[in-house]
Design an enzyme around this catalytic site. Sequence first.
Site, PDB file in Angstrom:
ATOM      1  N   GLU A  24     -10.537   4.309   7.758  1.00 36.54           N
ATOM      2  CA  GLU A  24      -9.314   4.965   8.239  1.00 36.54           C
ATOM      3  C   GLU A  24      -9.746   6.086   9.176  1.00 36.54           C
ATOM      4  O   GLU A  24      -9.735   7.269   8.827  1.00 36.54           O
ATOM      5  CB  GLU A  24      -8.477   5.495   7.082  1.00 36.54           C
ATOM      6  CG  GLU A  24      -7.094   5.948   7.505  1.00 36.54           C
ATOM      7  CD  GLU A  24      -6.262   6.477   6.355  1.00 36.54           C
ATOM      8  OE1 GLU A  24      -5.103   6.852   6.614  1.00 36.54           O
ATOM      9  OE2 GLU A  24      -6.755   6.521   5.217  1.00 36.54           O
ATOM     10  N   HIS A  67      -9.482   1.769   0.635  1.00 40.33           N
ATOM     11  CA  HIS A  67      -9.221   2.489   1.882  1.00 40.33           C
ATOM     12  C   HIS A  67     -10.500   2.372   2.719  1.00 40.33           C
ATOM     13  O   HIS A  67     -11.550   2.862   2.298  1.00 40.33           O
ATOM     14  CB  HIS A  67      -8.953   3.962   1.602  1.00 40.33           C
ATOM     15  CG  HIS A  67      -7.593   4.268   1.078  1.00 40.33           C
ATOM     16  ND1 HIS A  67      -7.126   3.754  -0.109  1.00 40.33           N
ATOM     17  CD2 HIS A  67      -6.611   5.071   1.572  1.00 40.33           C
ATOM     18  CE1 HIS A  67      -5.896   4.223  -0.320  1.00 40.33           C
ATOM     19  NE2 HIS A  67      -5.557   5.022   0.680  1.00 40.33           N
ATOM     20  N   HIS A  86       0.854  -1.202   0.000  1.00 38.93           N
ATOM     21  CA  HIS A  86       0.000   0.000   0.000  1.00 38.93           C
ATOM     22  C   HIS A  86       0.880   1.239   0.000  1.00 38.93           C
ATOM     23  O   HIS A  86       1.559   1.535   0.982  1.00 38.93           O
ATOM     24  CB  HIS A  86      -0.905   0.001   1.237  1.00 38.93           C
ATOM     25  CG  HIS A  86      -1.908   1.119   1.248  1.00 38.93           C
ATOM     26  ND1 HIS A  86      -3.260   0.894   1.117  1.00 38.93           N
ATOM     27  CD2 HIS A  86      -1.778   2.453   1.387  1.00 38.93           C
ATOM     28  CE1 HIS A  86      -3.913   2.053   1.175  1.00 38.93           C
ATOM     29  NE2 HIS A  86      -3.014   3.008   1.337  1.00 38.93           N
ATOM     30  N   HIS A 138       1.430   5.469  -2.089  1.00 37.65           N
ATOM     31  CA  HIS A 138       0.900   6.537  -2.945  1.00 37.65           C
ATOM     32  C   HIS A 138       2.068   7.183  -3.682  1.00 37.65           C
ATOM     33  O   HIS A 138       2.653   8.164  -3.232  1.00 37.65           O
ATOM     34  CB  HIS A 138       0.153   7.575  -2.102  1.00 37.65           C
ATOM     35  CG  HIS A 138      -1.099   7.046  -1.478  1.00 37.65           C
ATOM     36  ND1 HIS A 138      -2.343   7.214  -2.039  1.00 37.65           N
ATOM     37  CD2 HIS A 138      -1.299   6.321  -0.342  1.00 37.65           C
ATOM     38  CE1 HIS A 138      -3.259   6.638  -1.282  1.00 37.65           C
ATOM     39  NE2 HIS A 138      -2.646   6.083  -0.249  1.00 37.65           N
ATOM     40  N   ASP A 165       2.796   3.195   2.766  1.00 37.54           N
ATOM     41  CA  ASP A 165       1.739   4.189   2.589  1.00 37.54           C
ATOM     42  C   ASP A 165       2.270   5.516   2.064  1.00 37.54           C
ATOM     43  O   ASP A 165       1.881   5.966   0.994  1.00 37.54           O
ATOM     44  CB  ASP A 165       0.958   4.394   3.897  1.00 37.54           C
ATOM     45  CG  ASP A 165      -0.393   5.065   3.684  1.00 37.54           C
ATOM     46  OD1 ASP A 165      -0.760   5.329   2.525  1.00 37.54           O
ATOM     47  OD2 ASP A 165      -1.091   5.337   4.680  1.00 37.54           O
ATOM     48  N   GLN A 211      -9.747   9.706  -4.376  1.00 39.46           N
ATOM     49  CA  GLN A 211      -9.367  10.344  -3.117  1.00 39.46           C
ATOM     50  C   GLN A 211     -10.487  11.205  -2.529  1.00 39.46           C
ATOM     51  O   GLN A 211     -10.685  11.248  -1.320  1.00 39.46           O
ATOM     52  CB  GLN A 211      -8.123  11.198  -3.336  1.00 39.46           C
ATOM     53  CG  GLN A 211      -7.681  12.033  -2.146  1.00 39.46           C
ATOM     54  CD  GLN A 211      -7.060  11.216  -1.035  1.00 39.46           C
ATOM     55  OE1 GLN A 211      -5.901  10.846  -1.108  1.00 39.46           O
ATOM     56  NE2 GLN A 211      -7.831  10.899   0.002  1.00 39.46           N
TER      57      GLN A 211
END
Length: 425
Positions: free
Chosen positions: A213, A210, A57, A59, A309, A152
């Site tokens: 969270e 996701h 995971h 970005h 992440d 997002q």
Amino acid sequence: MFDILIKHANLPDDRKNFDIAIQNKKIVAIDRNLIGEAVKTIDATDKLVSPSHVDSHFHLDATLTLGQPRFNESGTLLEGIQLWDELKPHLTIELIKKRARKLCHWAIANGCLAIRSHVDISDDRLLAVEALLELRKEMRDWIDIQLVAFPQNGYLRYKNSIKNLDRALKKGVDVIGGIPHFERTMNEGSLSIKLLCELAAEKDLLVDMHCDESDDPMSRHVETLAFETHRLGLEGRVTGSHLTSMHSMDNYYVSKLIPLLQEAELQVVANPLINITLQGRHDLYPKRRGMTRVKELLNSNINVAFGHDCVMDPWYSLGKHDMLEVANMGLHVGQMTGVQEMHQIFQAITNNGARVMQLENYGIEVGCNANLVIHQANNPIEAIRLCNARLFVIRNGQIIAKANPTESQLLLNGEKDNRIIDWTL
């Protein structure tokens, strides 16, 4: 003749003093005292040789943007999202590729040869999608990059996400993503899961969401994710990332939830460095740890992998993309200090991550791809403890990174008492 012969290696499953022969990009033999000539022979006496690390995971589109346009002073997830929104209008394909390429170089040097990266599709230009698709092609000889189409700003909350997701998939993005806890309401979050899982079933794609969270114990979208996975026959193909609300849920509800995750064969990715940093920001004391229930999930035979992440971006100011640092944090936060538990933690950055990404021919067995890391450590526990530089990183039977051994010297009596520190027992 072998391409590479690694001699006297320690393996992650506690086998010691084994030789590994590599030829034509594959492991062709593993045994003690292998006989044969090799183009390159590596003495790995008392050194751990593991499969390459896996980051389940990340970005890549946002990495190495720290301080642009400003720093995340609150340290919260929501301020990070706001900062990313402020930066997006200033992005270009070349800038995204330049930063992501540098991050990939760091990852390779640290022994990580597979990254699942979420890529934001809330920018209608889809610059990040274009950039990372180009980078994936450019870097494919050295690192596997799997891309998740990530809305997002919400699949339903942002007006163009549905259209943008379709565009991203047509361009070649691999996995369907989502962010149900960021939708406008709990109901819309649940609806987004239903729609996204139905799309994945229709297109025969993997899902990585996701999910929850949050510090909110009532954020329970993972329950819906497990339900839709089971309803649509997606068992084993769906990942719930983060699941941090589980650290706040009462134990009775979790006793119901975990069997649902088992039934759906849901995979879980925790992100120890970022979870411990972003979560619990509204707590005074006691302050919650922020990471999902890794120990309980593993003990229930649910596959749990770790991700880095973020590295130096709106959500996390530190990092060098070292999955051993991720494992080290996960071990501490999860209080997994038993011997078997520490070995499980090492699996979370290797085999478990390969299972999440469905990597083929991964591991240290005859016939596996020769993607290996030679550590400056005797075993997985020592590798996590020391986080030393990787001595060799091998990709498809070719050495693509190496480092000098880490060494510290004591000079207690000047040059007359020059001794090398031994960091082992």
